[in-house]
Design a protein around this motif. Structure first.
Motif, PDB file in Angstrom:
ATOM      1  N   PHE A  12       0.553  -1.081  -0.124  1.00  0.00           N
ATOM      2  CA  PHE A  12       0.049   0.000   0.212  1.00  0.00           C
ATOM      3  C   PHE A  12       1.450   1.237   0.088  1.00  0.00           C
ATOM      4  O   PHE A  12       0.847   2.179  -1.098  1.00  0.00           O
ATOM      5  N   GLY A  15       2.785   1.558  -3.902  1.00  0.00           N
ATOM      6  CA  GLY A  15       1.899   2.178  -3.852  1.00  0.00           C
ATOM      7  C   GLY A  15       1.810   3.681  -4.461  1.00  0.00           C
ATOM      8  O   GLY A  15       1.122   4.247  -5.359  1.00  0.00           O
ATOM      9  N   CYS A  16       0.870   3.499  -3.214  1.00  0.00           N
ATOM     10  CA  CYS A  16       1.165   4.846  -3.004  1.00  0.00           C
ATOM     11  C   CYS A  16       1.639   5.423  -3.145  1.00  0.00           C
ATOM     12  O   CYS A  16       1.771   7.143  -3.979  1.00  0.00           O
ATOM     13  N   GLN A  27      -6.081   5.606 -10.463  1.00  0.00           N
ATOM     14  CA  GLN A  27      -6.771   4.516  -9.507  1.00  0.00           C
ATOM     15  C   GLN A  27      -6.524   4.851  -8.065  1.00  0.00           C
ATOM     16  O   GLN A  27      -6.370   6.256  -7.967  1.00  0.00           O
ATOM     17  N   TYR A  28      -7.763   3.885  -7.278  1.00  0.00           N
ATOM     18  CA  TYR A  28      -8.431   4.417  -6.301  1.00  0.00           C
ATOM     19  C   TYR A  28      -7.141   3.013  -5.552  1.00  0.00           C
ATOM     20  O   TYR A  28      -7.201   2.059  -5.697  1.00  0.00           O
ATOM     21  N   HIS A  29      -6.301   3.342  -4.108  1.00  0.00           N
ATOM     22  CA  HIS A  29      -6.080   2.839  -3.184  1.00  0.00           C
ATOM     23  C   HIS A  29      -6.423   2.147  -2.272  1.00  0.00           C
ATOM     24  O   HIS A  29      -7.432   3.237  -1.605  1.00  0.00           O
ATOM     25  N   TYR A  40      -3.227  -4.836   0.329  1.00  0.00           N
ATOM     26  CA  TYR A  40      -3.494  -3.343  -0.603  1.00  0.00           C
ATOM     27  C   TYR A  40      -4.620  -3.880  -1.944  1.00  0.00           C
ATOM     28  O   TYR A  40      -4.170  -4.921  -2.687  1.00  0.00           O
ATOM     29  N   VAL A  42      -6.007  -2.429  -5.883  1.00  0.00           N
ATOM     30  CA  VAL A  42      -5.720  -1.075  -6.404  1.00  0.00           C
ATOM     31  C   VAL A  42      -6.956  -0.874  -7.417  1.00  0.00           C
ATOM     32  O   VAL A  42      -6.728  -2.664  -8.418  1.00  0.00           O
TER      33      VAL A  42
END
Length: 145
Positions: A12, A15-16, A27-29, A40, A42
């Protein structure tokens, strides 16, 4: 001493951080806790997790969307300290969000109402982003059966 972080939390944060540094708002995480394990997730769609069967019984710890990513992208700047600032901020966000999620999802909690949800601090979010964030939390806490 290095602190132990779960694989889901590591992914997470990774990726963020990448999304914030590159301002990738496509994209949404999400960070979920599924049977005690952090996962996690996405996706390009904001409600994709709502329809995924594994997350029906999961606890949503944290959700990051385009407004948050853009805001943090510009706040982080473009220097050698940006990545460290983002990582530290995400760790703090996860810690705060997880304690709130534990409070909200606890079986003895009788505070599952809109007033309690609105007390969450949302540093870095615009008013529109804050409203969207609270609406997502409300949907996750009160899924339609």
């Amino acid at each position: 001493m290095k602190e132990l972080v779960s694989k889901g939390e590591q992914n997470f944060i990774r990726g963020c951080t990448k999304a914030i540094l590159t301002n990738d708002v496509d994209q949404y995480h999400w960070l979920f806790k599924v049977n005690g394990v952090k996962v996690y997730y996405v996706h390009k769609e904001p409600q994709a997790a709502d329809h995924h069967r594994i997350f029906k019984s999961a606890i949503c710890i944290c959700s990051i969307g385009p407004e948050f990513i853009t805001d943090w992208h510009y706040k982080a700047g473009h220097d050698d300290l940006s990545k460290a600032w983002i990582n530290r901020g995400l760790k703090d966000l996860i810690e705060h969000s997880e304690s709130f999620a534990d409070f909200i999802y606890s079986p003895s909690s009788k505070h599952k109402n809109d007033k309690t949800i609105r007390t969450i601090t949302t540093p870095g979010l615009t008013e529109a982003g804050r409203t969207e964030y609270f609406n997502k939390i409300t949907r996750l806490l009160n899924p339609k059966k």
